[in-house]
Design an enzyme around this catalytic site. Structure first.
Site, PDB file in Angstrom:
ATOM      1  N   GLY B 290       0.721  -1.282  -0.098  1.00 26.76           N
ATOM      2  CA  GLY B 290       0.064  -0.081  -0.053  1.00 26.76           C
ATOM      3  C   GLY B 290       0.784   1.368   0.031  1.00 26.76           C
ATOM      4  O   GLY B 290       1.916   1.222  -0.497  1.00 26.76           O
ATOM      5  N   SER B 291       0.222   2.270   0.495  1.00 25.80           N
ATOM      6  CA  SER B 291       1.146   3.611   0.249  1.00 25.80           C
ATOM      7  C   SER B 291       2.374   3.758   1.024  1.00 25.80           C
ATOM      8  O   SER B 291       3.081   4.690   0.502  1.00 25.80           O
ATOM      9  CB  SER B 291      -0.087   4.616   1.137  1.00 25.80           C
ATOM     10  OG  SER B 291      -1.354   4.476   0.349  1.00 25.80           O
ATOM     11  N   THR B 292       2.659   2.802   1.987  1.00 24.41           N
ATOM     12  CA  THR B 292       4.201   3.090   2.301  1.00 24.41           C
ATOM     13  C   THR B 292       5.151   3.086   1.211  1.00 24.41           C
ATOM     14  O   THR B 292       6.237   3.330   1.211  1.00 24.41           O
ATOM     15  CB  THR B 292       4.622   1.990   3.345  1.00 24.41           C
ATOM     16  OG1 THR B 292       4.045   0.907   3.122  1.00 24.41           O
ATOM     17  CG2 THR B 292       3.810   2.487   4.742  1.00 24.41           C
ATOM     18  N   LYS B 294       5.121   4.196  -1.655  1.00 24.79           N
ATOM     19  CA  LYS B 294       5.003   5.401  -2.425  1.00 24.79           C
ATOM     20  C   LYS B 294       6.350   6.131  -2.358  1.00 24.79           C
ATOM     21  O   LYS B 294       6.946   6.709  -3.176  1.00 24.79           O
ATOM     22  CB  LYS B 294       4.140   6.457  -2.058  1.00 24.79           C
ATOM     23  CG  LYS B 294       2.684   6.082  -2.601  1.00 24.79           C
ATOM     24  CD  LYS B 294       1.437   6.858  -1.985  1.00 24.79           C
ATOM     25  CE  LYS B 294       0.270   6.496  -2.268  1.00 24.79           C
ATOM     26  NZ  LYS B 294      -0.793   6.964  -1.709  1.00 24.79           N
TER      27      LYS B 294
END
Lengths: 369, 697
Positions: B290-292, B294
């Site tokens: 997920g967003s980590t 990014k």
């Protein structure tokens, strides 16, 4: 400078070497047993040392007696009679390990059978000297001799000490062979030996077990093969240089009779092939010197007596060693001069004393002037 | 006397000489055969009969934490064994034993009567010393005790997934016990007794000395590990998550200070748990980050010069079409700066940066961060993760991967990626073991940190700035610390269930580091399927805050003078409750799971001391087990260090000590002679009926 005849030094030193070597090995082989049974590791050694000292005196004394005295019936007959009495008396003694072999004087046991052997050899030497060339006359000469020797052999065999009895018979047989006994008798004896072997060996379980054990010791290493297995392990594990004097492990109750009948195995284990070969060579030297004395003897009595004594020592040594090396079935025969035990040592030293006197007399006769 | 007769006699004498000589020769040949050629065979036969060989147990090495507190150690325990053929009355003996050992008498009788167990049967392993004493008092024939080594984890669940366990055979079964099994185990020694034919031993010699196992000193800090364990358990409780992971890593070096997974297991009784509990999820489990994730695109775009921190990116009010698929933000944003894209975790903004990079450069970037390959941590069971080669990507992959979908990573991999930001641009090799020492404490080897620069310091600084914004203004506000500046990134990933993204099952994570500007630790908090809240910023960030706050204080780092002072005081009281002043070895009752249900079962620590205090016994010369037993008896705690025989104690012998107090005892390896003497005594007891015949007539 006047010629001063002396007795055979090589023989003397060979016998001395064997006796001293024997003492050392008895000390090594018996120390653990001595410590565990008598609380003193040198117990058996000190006894043996005392026997050897007495033996040396006996040998020296006999060395000074002209050997021809031994054929004098006034000496020989009482000697033989004494042996018979002792051999009969010993049967009344309490058995040790199932055999009546020892007369006891305090803690010292004395084996009459050892001395009977020397007496019989003197008798046979006298007989062969007296009836030289007549030995093949069966009923007049051979049979009486056979009966006389057989009488002693039987007395020894019923102790029971079949090994000694057979050994005596073997020595006398070899003497008879040298005396010119016809080959026919040997064939005949062989023919008789077969049923005798059957009844006295095959039918007697403990002897037959020993034969079996001799043939396949590792089949029952914990049972009948125990002695031979342990003996072979001792000799084999010694290798070329041995484990070192005193380092035997098989003497720790693995080897039965480590200090007497199986002393040679301990020698093999501690001193390797160097030690064992030395012993075999020493006995061979003893034998060859003995035969040399016999061949130089001034009379036939001396010849047969010297040969008989030499054969007695050599044959017992060879039989004992063959037994230890599993070349022969085990039979209680001590290693001459070396095995623990006073009677055997004394006999060997006395007999050597007689031999030494023979060599002295030979030189005296050869001496110029 | 004729001449012919005389010569015939000489011939016969010659034959006799020949015969004797031949016989002697035969003997000499036989001697050569036995003593030269067959010597090796007989030497072997001799040693088989003359020696009894036994093995000497080599003590397993200790596992220490970074402050030399014992995390895993070995104690000697007794196993009761039987030799039924020496029992006079099997049913009677079985009844007595069964009542003491808490076994079924009928079953025990049948087992002891089984011919297969005539000479050996294990009655019960790892028995209590008191039970052993009771059985010994009965003086039963054919029952004796064998010393066995038992692995003890004094802190029970603490760091269980890192430590692993040792199985019944003494082999490492998981964790470091498995990874370093070869070094920890050492090698058994061999000694032999020379025995005589009566089977009495008279000499003992060591053929091969035992090589004691090496000990490990970890980078794991027991106090920090405890904080992680406690906060994870509390977080799981609060959020109803199924599982979770917290990892605390030293930012500069990659040394792991704490690694905690939930659910835990007690290493002392590992086999009472399903094998599933043993798994170290942090390195063995795959999930979509997920967003980590990014961080990869953001960093790569900066490095490639495709953006700069102040650039405004149009986030298209929350949707973007890539490869025919519409990706959405959880909230529609217009123009966001580069930093704001990360602060608010805009999928659209990051996807646009991903498109600028292109598939190949994005792929190379994520490989550079270490995704798709093992981190090289010294823990077993690490997986490589799932990263497809860019040639196999679909049209929408570039978008999905940019914000952490379509890839499978481990917790440690993603932590390691964020850590590269924290330490100014280095990918490190994470490690758990700091050094290996021998039984004397001498150094065997050091596990040297390894690191590789993967981005410029400027890039790292820019991303750090953005990540601080996440904490200060963005999705991770609940991660903000008191008195310290922190930075981090939230992540909320839908789990794939039956091939589709689940609408209700999430993995919520927060990965951050502190204190800025010189981060010391990087911390990952990850919850699997929380049921009360599911955003990383909502459920994981608060846990990050509590853990990091406390660890920074534990590390005695001064708070930032520009910030208000923290309200929290260093070292919460609860920590001390749990860790009773570094008491590595807890009384036996607290970890032994196989205690017999006998009348004397001491389920908990029982205090036998009459008054309030008792004089402290002299422990010197006693084994750890003996000392432990005495401590249990008088009701005091034992702080043990080292292994072997007690040589030093504090307070000294005779001091009046109150129950519940702690006595610290130092042990050193007992000398070999002592061990051998004990073994010899045991041998003497066993030898009785294995006697050989002495001699025969």
């Amino acid at each position: 400078m006047a010629y001063k005849p002396s007795s055979d030094k090589i023989l003397f030193f060979t016998a001395g070497f064997l006796a001293i070597f024997g003492l050392v090995m008895v000390y090594s082989a018996s120390s653990v047993k001595a410590a565990s049974e008598h609380g003193m590791s040198s117990y058996f050694f000190l006894r043996q040392l005392a026997f050897a000292a007495i033996g040396l005196v006996l040998m020296y004394g006999v060395m000074k007696i002209d050997y021809r005295r031994w054929q004098n019936p006034r000496v020989l007959i009482p000697f033989l009679s004494l042996c018979v009495v002792l051999l009969l008396f010993v049967l009344t003694q309490p058995a040790i390990n199932g055999a009546h072999r020892w007369l006891h004087f305090g803690s010292f046991g004395f084996q009459p059978s050892e001395f009977a052997k020397l007496a019989v050899l003197m008798f046979v030497a006298w007989f062969l000297h007296r009836y030289e060339g007549e030995i093949n006359r069966f009923s007049r000469r051979l049979l009486p001799l056979g009966l006389a020797v057989g009488f002693f052999a039987v007395l020894i065999a019923v102790e029971p000490d079949l090994g000694q009895a057979l050994c005596l018979c073997l020595i006398v047989t070899v003497l008879l062979f040298v005396a010119g006994l016809s080959w026919r008798y040997f064939l005949g004896a062989a023919a008789l030996a077969i049923p005798a072997f059957y009844f006295f060996v095959v039918k007697v379980p403990y002897r037959w077990d020993r034969i079996q054990a001799f043939r396949n010791p590792f089949e029952d290493p914990m049972g009948t093969g125990w002695q031979i297995t342990q003996s072979l392990i001792a000799v084999g594990s010694g290798g070329v240089t041995g484990l070192g004097l005193g380092a035997s492990r098989q003497k720790l109750f693995y080897l039965p009779e480590a200090s007497s009948d199986f002393l040679f195995a301990v020698i093999g284990e501690e001193l390797g092939i160097i030690g064992t070969t030395l012993v075999v060579v020493a006995f061979l030297i003893y034998f060859l010197r003995g035969v040399r004395i016999a061949l130089r003897a001034r009379d036939r009595f001396g010849f047969y007596l010297a040969l008989g004594i030499t054969l007695m020592v050599a044959l017992q040594a060879l039989i004992n060693i063959s037994m230890v090396l599993a070349l022969m079935p085990t039979k209680g025969i001590a290693l001459p001069f070396m095995s623990q035990g006073g009677s055997s040592l004394w006999l060997n030293m006395l007999a050597t004393g007689v031999l030494l006197n023979l060599s002295y007399q030979n030189k005296l006769a050869e001496a110029p002037g | 006397m004729s001449n012919s007769g005389r010569s015939s006699k000489n011939t016969r004498t010659a034959l006799v000489i020949l015969g004797i000589s031949f016989w002697s020769l035969l003997i000499l040949l036989r001697l050569v055969q036995l003593q030269v050629f067959e010597h090796p065979t007989y030497r072997r036969l001799a040693s088989e009969r003359q020696q009894v060989r036994r093995s000497i147990h080599a003590p397993r090495g200790v596992i220490y934490d970074s402050h030399m507190a014992e995390l895993a150690t070995s104690v000697t325990v007794s196993t009761a064994v039987a030799e039924p053929r020496r029992m006079k009355d099997i049913p009677g003996t079985a009844r007595e034993l069964a009542s003491i050992l808490g076994l079924d008498p009928g079953k025990l009788t049948r087992r002891l009567s089984d011919p297969a167990h005539r000479s050996f049967a294990i009655l019960k392993r790892r028995i209590d010393p008191k039970v052993e004493a009771r059985i010994e008092a009965l003086d039963l024939d054919g029952v004796y005790f064998v010393d066995e080594s038992m692995r003890v984890y004094p802190n029970r669940d603490l760091a269980c997934h890192t430590l692993g366990f040792v199985n019944m055979n003494g082999d490492g079964g998981a964790g470091l016990e498995l990874q370093y099994d070869g070094e920890l185990k050492g090698s058994e020694g061999i000694y032999s007794f020379d025995v005589d034919a009566r089977r009495r031993s008279f000499r003992v010699h060591v053929d091969k000395p035992p090589v004691q196992g090496k000990s490990l000193v970890l980078s794991i800090d027991k106090s920090i590990q405890y904080i992680a364990d406690r906060e994870l358990a509390a977080g799981i409780e609060a959020t109803g998550a199924k599982a979770g992971t917290i990892i605390v890593m030293e930012s500069e070096t990659g040394r792991i200070l704490a690694l905690s997974n939930h659910p835990q297991f007690n290493s002392n009784k590992y086999n009472e748990y399903e094998a599933d509990y043993w798994r170290n999820r942090a390195v063995s489990d795959l999930f979509e980050p997920g967003s980590t994730f990014k961080v990869v695109v953001a960093t790569a775009a900066l490095e490639a010069g495709l953006t700069h921190p102040e650039e405004k990116i149009d986030c298209q009010m929350g949707s973007i079409n890539i490869g025919g698929h519409l990706f959405r933000d959880h909230k529609g944003y217009g123009l966001l700066s580069f930093s704001q894209v990360l602060e608010f975790s805009s999928n659209v903004g990051v996807a646009k940066l991903g498109l600028r990079l292109g598939e190949q450069r994005l792929y190379e970037a994520l490989r550079t961060f270490g995704f798709g390959s093992r981190t090289g941590v010294d823990l077993p069971g690490e997986i490589v993760g799932l990263v497809r080669d860019w040639h196999q990507w679909s049209g929408l992959s570039i978008g999905a991967i940019s914000f952490g979908q379509e890839v499978g990573v481990t917790s440690l991999q993603i932590l390691n990626a964020i850590n590269a930001i924290a330490n100014g641009g280095f990918r490190v090799r994470p490690s758990v073991v700091d050094r290996v020492i021998d039984e004397n404490g001498d150094l065997v080897r050091v596990v040297a940190p390894e690191r590789e620069r993967i981005m410029s310091p400027r890039t790292a600084e820019a991303v750090t700035h953005a990540f601080e914004g996440v904490v200060v203004r963005g999705t991770g506000k609940r991660a903000a610390l008191e008195g310290y500046r922190a930075a981090g990134k939230t992540g909320t990933a839908q789990k794939i269930v039956n091939g589709r993204y689940s609408p209700s099952q999430y993995v919520a994570s927060f990965i951050g580091f502190a204190p800025l500007p010189q981060p010391r630790i990087t911390v990952l908090v990850q919850l699997d399927e929380p049921s009360r809240g599911y955003y990383g910023g909502e459920v994981s960030a608060p846990i990050f805050k509590r853990v990091t706050q406390e660890v920074l204080m534990q590390l005695r780092l001064p708070p930032d003078p520009n910030l208000p002072l923290p309200k929290l005081q260093p070292m919460a009281a609860s920590t001390q409750d749990y860790l009773p002043n570094a008491t590595p070895v807890r009384p036996l009752g607290s970890f032994s799971g196989r205690r017999p249900a006998g009348p004397e079962q001491p389920g908990v620590l029982t205090v036998h001391v009459g008054g309030d205090s008792a004089p402290l016994p002299d422990f010197r010369g006693q084994s750890k087990r003996e000392v432990l037993n005495r401590c249990i008896d008088i009701g005091i705690h034992l702080e043990a260090s080292g292994a072997g025989v007690a040589v030093f104690q504090s307070p000294p012998p005779g001091t009046r000590i109150f129950r519940g107090e702690t006595c610290s005892v130092t042990f050193v390896q007992a000398n070999l002679e002592k061990a051998l003497a004990a073994a010899e005594a045991q041998y003497a007891a066993e030898r009785a009926d294995t006697r050989m015949p002495d001699s025969r007539p």
